[in-house]
Design an enzyme around this catalytic site. Structure first.
Site, PDB file in Angstrom:
ATOM      1  N   HIS A  82     -11.821  43.787   5.757  1.00  0.00           N
ATOM      2  CA  HIS A  82     -12.230  44.664   6.866  1.00  0.00           C
ATOM      3  C   HIS A  82     -12.711  43.813   8.027  1.00  0.00           C
ATOM      4  O   HIS A  82     -13.461  42.863   7.840  1.00  0.00           O
ATOM      5  CB  HIS A  82     -13.368  45.588   6.407  1.00  0.00           C
ATOM      6  CG  HIS A  82     -13.709  46.654   7.407  1.00  0.00           C
ATOM      7  ND1 HIS A  82     -13.032  47.848   7.502  1.00  0.00           N
ATOM      8  CD2 HIS A  82     -14.653  46.702   8.369  1.00  0.00           C
ATOM      9  CE1 HIS A  82     -13.540  48.579   8.469  1.00  0.00           C
ATOM     10  NE2 HIS A  82     -14.535  47.903   9.019  1.00  0.00           N
ATOM     11  N   ASP A 161     -19.308  58.960   7.096  1.00  0.00           N
ATOM     12  CA  ASP A 161     -19.119  57.865   8.056  1.00  0.00           C
ATOM     13  C   ASP A 161     -18.221  58.316   9.196  1.00  0.00           C
ATOM     14  O   ASP A 161     -18.469  57.997  10.356  1.00  0.00           O
ATOM     15  CB  ASP A 161     -18.527  56.627   7.373  1.00  0.00           C
ATOM     16  CG  ASP A 161     -18.187  55.558   8.412  1.00  0.00           C
ATOM     17  OD1 ASP A 161     -19.125  55.110   9.095  1.00  0.00           O
ATOM     18  OD2 ASP A 161     -17.012  55.215   8.574  1.00  0.00           O
ATOM     19  N   ARG A 168     -22.004  58.213  16.802  1.00  0.00           N
ATOM     20  CA  ARG A 168     -22.590  56.956  17.294  1.00  0.00           C
ATOM     21  C   ARG A 168     -21.828  56.447  18.509  1.00  0.00           C
ATOM     22  O   ARG A 168     -22.406  55.906  19.446  1.00  0.00           O
ATOM     23  CB  ARG A 168     -22.560  55.903  16.179  1.00  0.00           C
ATOM     24  CG  ARG A 168     -23.602  56.168  15.098  1.00  0.00           C
ATOM     25  CD  ARG A 168     -23.329  55.331  13.863  1.00  0.00           C
ATOM     26  NE  ARG A 168     -23.294  53.920  14.157  1.00  0.00           N
ATOM     27  CZ  ARG A 168     -22.485  53.036  13.542  1.00  0.00           C
ATOM     28  NH1 ARG A 168     -21.662  53.434  12.592  1.00  0.00           N
ATOM     29  NH2 ARG A 168     -22.527  51.775  13.867  1.00  0.00           N
ATOM     30  N   SER A 183     -21.853  51.757   7.486  1.00  0.00           N
ATOM     31  CA  SER A 183     -20.560  52.354   7.851  1.00  0.00           C
ATOM     32  C   SER A 183     -19.408  51.576   7.211  1.00  0.00           C
ATOM     33  O   SER A 183     -18.529  52.149   6.549  1.00  0.00           O
ATOM     34  CB  SER A 183     -20.439  52.351   9.388  1.00  0.00           C
ATOM     35  OG  SER A 183     -19.117  52.500   9.803  1.00  0.00           O
ATOM     36  N   LYS A 187     -17.172  52.775   3.461  1.00  0.00           N
ATOM     37  CA  LYS A 187     -15.701  52.941   3.414  1.00  0.00           C
ATOM     38  C   LYS A 187     -15.081  52.007   2.390  1.00  0.00           C
ATOM     39  O   LYS A 187     -14.198  52.380   1.629  1.00  0.00           O
ATOM     40  CB  LYS A 187     -15.100  52.598   4.782  1.00  0.00           C
ATOM     41  CG  LYS A 187     -15.278  53.660   5.819  1.00  0.00           C
ATOM     42  CD  LYS A 187     -14.472  53.334   7.055  1.00  0.00           C
ATOM     43  CE  LYS A 187     -15.133  52.257   7.896  1.00  0.00           C
ATOM     44  NZ  LYS A 187     -15.776  52.695   9.096  1.00  0.00           N
TER      45      LYS A 187
HETATM   46  N1  URA Z   1     -16.620  49.114  12.106  1.00  0.00           N
HETATM   47  C1  URA Z   1     -16.967  50.133  11.307  1.00  0.00           C
HETATM   48  O1  URA Z   1     -16.208  50.506  10.408  1.00  0.00           O
HETATM   49  N2  URA Z   1     -18.157  50.720  11.485  1.00  0.00           N
HETATM   50  C2  URA Z   1     -19.024  50.338  12.433  1.00  0.00           C
HETATM   51  O2  URA Z   1     -20.088  50.897  12.536  1.00  0.00           O
HETATM   52  C3  URA Z   1     -18.648  49.273  13.285  1.00  0.00           C
HETATM   53  C4  URA Z   1     -17.438  48.677  13.088  1.00  0.00           C
END
Ligand code: URA
Length: 441
Positions: A82, A161, A168, A183, A187
């Site tokens: 990620h 999220d 956000r 966040s 995921k």
């Molecule tokens: N990437 C994400 O998945 N979440 C965030 O809050 C910031 C970057």
């Protein structure tokens, strides 16, 4: 329990209990807590912070807000990756086939772009016919058969999220370490991989502007994963200029193809090799990083990594002929040169500004409903450290709709800073964080 009391407690600097955090996430996900109360709590968290225990509880509450993927039917150690988000960040397009070609199963759920940042799914959809939505059974079958599938996130994975991120984004509460860590990790944990490699971006185009904050964010995410029995490694990487030269969907696919042929930009190639080396070691396919780098470089040289990309595209109904012949990818009608208005060394390129310049040409979405023009975007000619003379080409704008061309050109010129002296070179990778702690490079 009342949401009002939870807001006041955080506003006054108190630690929230697990029950309070669960109450908030459950109520916000099912719609009984309205956006305005969630916004107030997010802002209180933004200013007062959360400790490690609260951040871990918030992460788990978000994981439990939806379903969890069961990847146990996929053979081998599943390694996910990620990035915290950047401009020109086409890493997945190279890294996923590169690592899969070395035998690590890549079961990847990717996202779309919003605002100035791009998304892997949009880039892949610039290839004719490519399907990002396939059934769970097909996803698992593709990974078992081809070692790779890149698909869109199912709606029910960490839905808290999804809602919170959108909120956000419009309430000035994105760039907080606890909120980003929960966040990202919610995921990744819900997506079910055994090991996770995090690319934590730092610089003008990233949410973390300073390296110390980026290390703190990385440490927080590694700790959350480690405490839940996942092997997590984070690299802290440069985002003080776009990655590579291309920004825009089909243009980035083309740059990714060049890179898989060994002819890509140096910074981008190096990043893919370093992230890939970590993935190979975590996946048990190399004994150390040096051995892993050699395997990856050999797979670029032999064409195995590029062949794996074509295999994945075709397995998801995409037109592999366009990958074999990149000139068949969508192409913009106009190519407009942007020239330097002064002389000097390029000392920085504001990645966010370049992202916005590409967005103005139609490469990204201004709202969730906007349609993307896959062909358009920007190809930089100069990067940080290059010497330019007045009148030299800084970049090419690839455009179809010319209505916002001048605005785009102005944003691009504004994003470049020229200076008299050659700027100190920043490293591409600042360090690594894993379960043993921080290593600074
Ligand atoms: N990437 C994400 O998945 N979440 C965030 O809050 C910031 C970057």
């Amino acid at each position: 329990m009342r949401m009002y009391d939870i807001i006041i407690r955080k506003r006054n600097g108190h630690e929230l209990t697990k029950e309070e955090i669960d109450f908030f996430i459950k109520g916000y996900t099912d719609g009984t807590i309205p956006d305005y109360q969630a916004s107030a709590l997010l802002m209180a968290i933004y200013f007062r912070g959360m400790n490690k225990r609260e951040t871990a509880d918030l992460t788990m509450a978000m994981v439990n807000s939806g379903s969890k993927m069961d990847l146990s039917a996929i053979d081998g150690v599943k390694v996910d990756k990620h990035s915290t988000g950047g401009v020109g960040d086409k890493t997945t397009l190279v890294l996923a086939p590169l690592v899969a070609s070395a035998g690590v199963p890549v079961a990847k759920m990717s996202g779309r772009g919003l605002g100035h940042t791009g998304g892997t799914l949009d880039k892949l959809e610039s290839i004719d016919g490519f399907q990002v939505q396939i059934s769970m059974a097909q996803f698992i079958q593709n990974v078992n058969r081809h070692k790779i599938a890149v698909v869109g996130q199912t709606g029910d994975l960490a839905p808290a999220d999804k809602k919170l991120y959108a909120l956000r984004d419009v309430t000035g509460t994105v760039d907080n370490i606890s909120l980003i860590a929960s966040s990202v990790m919610s995921k990744k944990l819900a997506a079910g991989a055994d090991a996770i490699v995090l690319d934590v971006k730092v610089g003008s185009g990233a949410f973390m502007k300073g390296t110390e904050d980026a290390f703190l964010l990385a440490q927080e995410m590694v700790d959350i994963g480690t405490n839940l029995g996942r092997n997590v490694v984070a690299l802290i990487t440069e985002m003080n200029e776009p990655l590579g030269y291309a920004v825009g969907n089909a243009l980035e696919v083309k740059e990714a193809i060049d890179t898989l042929k060994g002819k890509g930009p140096e910074d981008f190639m190096q990043l893919c090799i370093e992230l890939g080396a970590v993935m190979l070691v975590l996946g048990g396919k190399a004994k150390d990083y040096d051995a892993a780098r050699q395997i990856l470089q050999a797979n670029i040289k032999s064409g195995a990594a590029l062949a794996k990309l074509i295999e994945m595209i075709e397995a998801q109904q995409g037109n592999g002929v366009q990958i074999r012949n990149p000139e068949m990818l969508p192409k913009a009608e106009h190519m407009i040169e942007v020239r330097a208005q002064a002389s000097g060394y390029v000392s920085s390129i504001d990645a966010e500004g370049i992202g916005i310049a590409a967005l103005l040409l139609g490469a990204g979405r201004e709202t969730k409903e906007s349609a993307i023009d896959y062909a358009v975007g920007i190809v930089l000619s100069r990067k940080v450290g290059d010497l330019v003379e007045e009148g030299d080409t800084l970049a090419w704008l690839h455009a179809n709709d010319l209505s916002r061309l001048e605005e785009s050109r102005a944003r691009l010129l504004q994003a470049y800073t020229l200076s008299e002296s050659n700027p100190a070179k920043r490293p591409l990778i600042f360090g690594m964080v894993d379960k043993n702690g921080i290593t600074r490079y």
